[in-house]
Design a protein around this motif. Sequence first.
Motif, PDB file in Angstrom:
ATOM      1  N   LEU A 109      12.621  -1.556   7.046  1.00  0.00           N
ATOM      2  CA  LEU A 109      11.685  -1.906   8.114  1.00  0.00           C
ATOM      3  C   LEU A 109      10.382  -2.452   7.541  1.00  0.00           C
ATOM      4  N   LEU A 110       9.818  -1.715   6.577  1.00  0.00           N
ATOM      5  CA  LEU A 110       8.527  -2.143   6.016  1.00  0.00           C
ATOM      6  C   LEU A 110       8.689  -3.471   5.272  1.00  0.00           C
ATOM      7  N   TYR A 129       0.841  -1.199   0.000  1.00  0.00           N
ATOM      8  CA  TYR A 129       0.000   0.000   0.000  1.00  0.00           C
ATOM      9  C   TYR A 129       0.871   1.242   0.000  1.00  0.00           C
ATOM     10  N   VAL A 130       0.470   2.216  -0.803  1.00  0.00           N
ATOM     11  CA  VAL A 130       1.095   3.542  -0.741  1.00  0.00           C
ATOM     12  C   VAL A 130       0.004   4.546  -0.380  1.00  0.00           C
ATOM     13  N   PRO A 131       0.083   5.131   0.819  1.00  0.00           N
ATOM     14  CA  PRO A 131      -0.965   6.076   1.220  1.00  0.00           C
ATOM     15  C   PRO A 131      -0.886   7.373   0.425  1.00  0.00           C
ATOM     16  N   GLU A 190      -1.211  10.415   1.638  1.00  0.00           N
ATOM     17  CA  GLU A 190      -0.419  11.386   2.393  1.00  0.00           C
ATOM     18  C   GLU A 190       0.622  10.575   3.142  1.00  0.00           C
ATOM     19  N   VAL A 191       1.863  10.556   2.647  1.00  0.00           N
ATOM     20  CA  VAL A 191       2.867   9.691   3.255  1.00  0.00           C
ATOM     21  C   VAL A 191       3.507  10.397   4.439  1.00  0.00           C
ATOM     22  N   SER A 192       3.363   9.815   5.625  1.00  0.00           N
ATOM     23  CA  SER A 192       4.008  10.359   6.810  1.00  0.00           C
ATOM     24  C   SER A 192       4.991   9.308   7.309  1.00  0.00           C
ATOM     25  N   LEU A 193       6.249   9.701   7.480  1.00  0.00           N
ATOM     26  CA  LEU A 193       7.270   8.725   7.876  1.00  0.00           C
ATOM     27  C   LEU A 193       7.853   9.112   9.232  1.00  0.00           C
ATOM     28  N   GLU A 245      -0.829   3.406  10.200  1.00  0.00           N
ATOM     29  CA  GLU A 245      -1.393   2.874   8.975  1.00  0.00           C
ATOM     30  C   GLU A 245      -0.333   2.126   8.166  1.00  0.00           C
ATOM     31  N   LEU A 246       0.859   2.719   8.062  1.00  0.00           N
ATOM     32  CA  LEU A 246       1.924   2.081   7.296  1.00  0.00           C
ATOM     33  C   LEU A 246       2.294   0.737   7.905  1.00  0.00           C
TER      34      LEU A 246
END
Lengths: 308, 530
Positions: A100-101, A81-83, A85-88, B377-378
């Motif tokens: 990590l992912l 999945y790629v959101p 609004e990407v918040s890292l 979510e990620l």
Amino acid sequence: MDAAISVSGLVKRFGRFTALDRLDLKVEVGEVHGFLGPNGSGKSTTIRVLLGLLRADAGQVRVLGRDPWRDAVRLHRHLAYVPGEVSLWPNLTGGEVIDLLARMRGGVDEGRRADLLERFELDPTKQCRSYSKGNRQKVALVAALSADVELLLLDEPTAGLDPIMEAEFQEVAREEVARGRTILLSSHILAEVESLCGRVSIIRDGRTVSAGRLRDLRGLSRTSVTVRLQRQDELGDVPGLRVLDVVDGEIRAEVDSDRIGAVMALFAERGIESLVVHPATLEELFLRNYDDPGGVKHGVPTRPGLPA
Amino acid sequence: MRKTDGFTGTGALVRLALRRDRIRIPVWVVSVVGLLYFSAASQPGLYQTQEQIDAYGRMVTQSSATVAIAGPVTGLDSLRGIVMYETYLTVISAVSILAVLMMSRHTRAEEESGRTELLRATEVGRHAGAAAALIATSGTCLLIGAGMALVLPATPLTLADSLVYGAAMSALGIFMAALTLCFAQVFVHSRSVSGAGLAAFLVFYLVRAIGDVRDDATVWFTPIGWAQATRVPTEDRLWPVLLPLLGSVLLLAVAVRLAERRDFGAGLLPSRSGPARASRLLSGPVGLAWRQQRGALLAWSVALGLCGALIGTLGTSMQDMVRDNPALADYLASTQAGSVIDAYQATFALIMTLAIAGYAIWAAGRVLTEEGEGRTELVIAGPVGRVRSVVSDLVVAGGGVLVLLVVAGFSSGASYAAVVGDRAQGLRILVAPLIYFPAIAVLLGVLLLAYGWAPHWTWVGWLVLAFEVVIGWLGGVLGLPDWIYQFSVFDRAPRYPAEDLSAAPLLAMGAGAALLLSVGLVGFRRRDLR
């Protein structure tokens, strides 16, 4: 073979607000499916239901044959999945987040990771807090695309990318599909959807207003014609022809697709000096579905069951 | 460009800052002033005769450890002096921390988030944001000072005492704000800015402690020393208040110079690059939580270690006091000598443990921040279940709490044993903080219960902690009614070593915590992700 995603009658309410109102969506295995809709129409909400992050209030939802709410963990092993609004994590580097992912999904495909980093020109040693929006997006893309999964859920994945990276993304997406993967692509970049997607679903106010093969949707729509004739008299009332404007003798008009032959014959009788014909663009389809507040009036009717 | 152009729009930005902090500012002001008032007003009840007042004065001036903690306060022969000594440390810490956090929040945090960019693109000058932040923060400090001047005359302090005390605290806050503004030019990230500000406060405090113990001019190198130089309540000198104000003007000039040398969004120190690959440890939700919490855990360990060591060495001053004061020795002998020292150590164990509970709520509360920022979510969009994701955060937070409890116990116990040479007592002190682990677990349970079922209500965790702090820290001072104590989990833990250990309340608390945590997890499994 079962569809990769099949959703019917999906309802999602947030308090009194109904975000999704009997939404239908069907994505076949091995296709890139375009998911279109104006801001706030419920695209991200739908994707989050597909991920089991939100719980459906009513309707049937199956993703890769599973219930995303009950079977989230096992399902997630097979999708990435790629959101939108990407918040890292601000204190991790991009490379660390990708690792990590990937590891949480079972492992890193070293070759793929290196290849994608190079193609997206991403510096993995920078801390995420110093990445721009586009670079954060790239981190999420590399993490998702390097995963060994069947289904990719991409929520406006190219919103922050430059045209070169955008082209690179399309290239990678095509490779993914060639390897048998399925992509659900929510996007506002219609050129991207036109070039990648075989089928699209257009939603509005949480409801599917149009769905099917791009080709068929176009067929149901009108064709745009720009023509210059030697004799222009008596063009007024031709069935199936709608003249938009006439500038310096150049006529811009729309022709119902099933009347195109008759209209062309009519033009030919009057002597064609120049002629440009093109099918309805996605943009025209899109706008036609949105510009009138009443919903689906003169657009393409809802046909979730169109032959794929 | 005219010179004033850089400040165009300051007024509008001040209003924006006040609008954003319309709850925070009153909460800060009322809690600082209120706490101060209640603490000051309760002193006459505790020290009713001149003998009691003199005994207190002897106790705190006799050992260098007590001088190091809160400094020499003049006039300890009166209630006014006792009020100053009892309240001083709380107010300088509160005002300094407020100034640092508020400045960082309104300067670098805004710039980092990109909101300043939005504003700066309008008719707003380069220095307007900084000026507005400084005005809002200074205004808040002045409000605290004014509040002090208003309410303290109702306590043993006189009007003159209160005015000078309030002025000194406002000036200290303004100085810390101006200093933080300089840090905001140097560092790129707001966390570094507030970290540097708080570190500066600690350094100022340590320098003051050293200066006070050595009783020399070192104290003039720290703004806390300047505040002390007002000599409330004996002399009520107003001129030392000018020192931090002059210092602020200098710091402002420095900040303006620094700001003109840097680009928007940049600092004077570049941000470092990091590893391209994740270490083995960073492979799952536990590793991720550890990465997020390890920095804070380290800082807390160091701080608690120092604190514990200081508290442990105070043991000597207790011994000295007993030795030098035959009257006190007789008194202790009549009421089981050991128990007073035990009570003293049990109290410090409780105070340190309440601070550690604050760490616990912060660390576990990260689950909410992570979710709000869209990072949960990620993680759970991968094959990581919701329960595993949250439990990972909790396990790391709980592990951190255990580490801190051990550090607190070990540092105070070992230093006591080393200084006094009483190993058995050292061992008892070592165990004391650990006894509160189940109580902290109950707090975490409350937090998770809210998180699982009503994520907007997770502040209840902080509320419960605030209640425990008021009960545990100030309960005796405030003279609260007895029935209120039965709602405190910390009060139910045995006050070891003053009381005997008993397993029953600890087991009950453990079971309660487990129940709360499980119910919270069930809720989190059922709800939508925000």
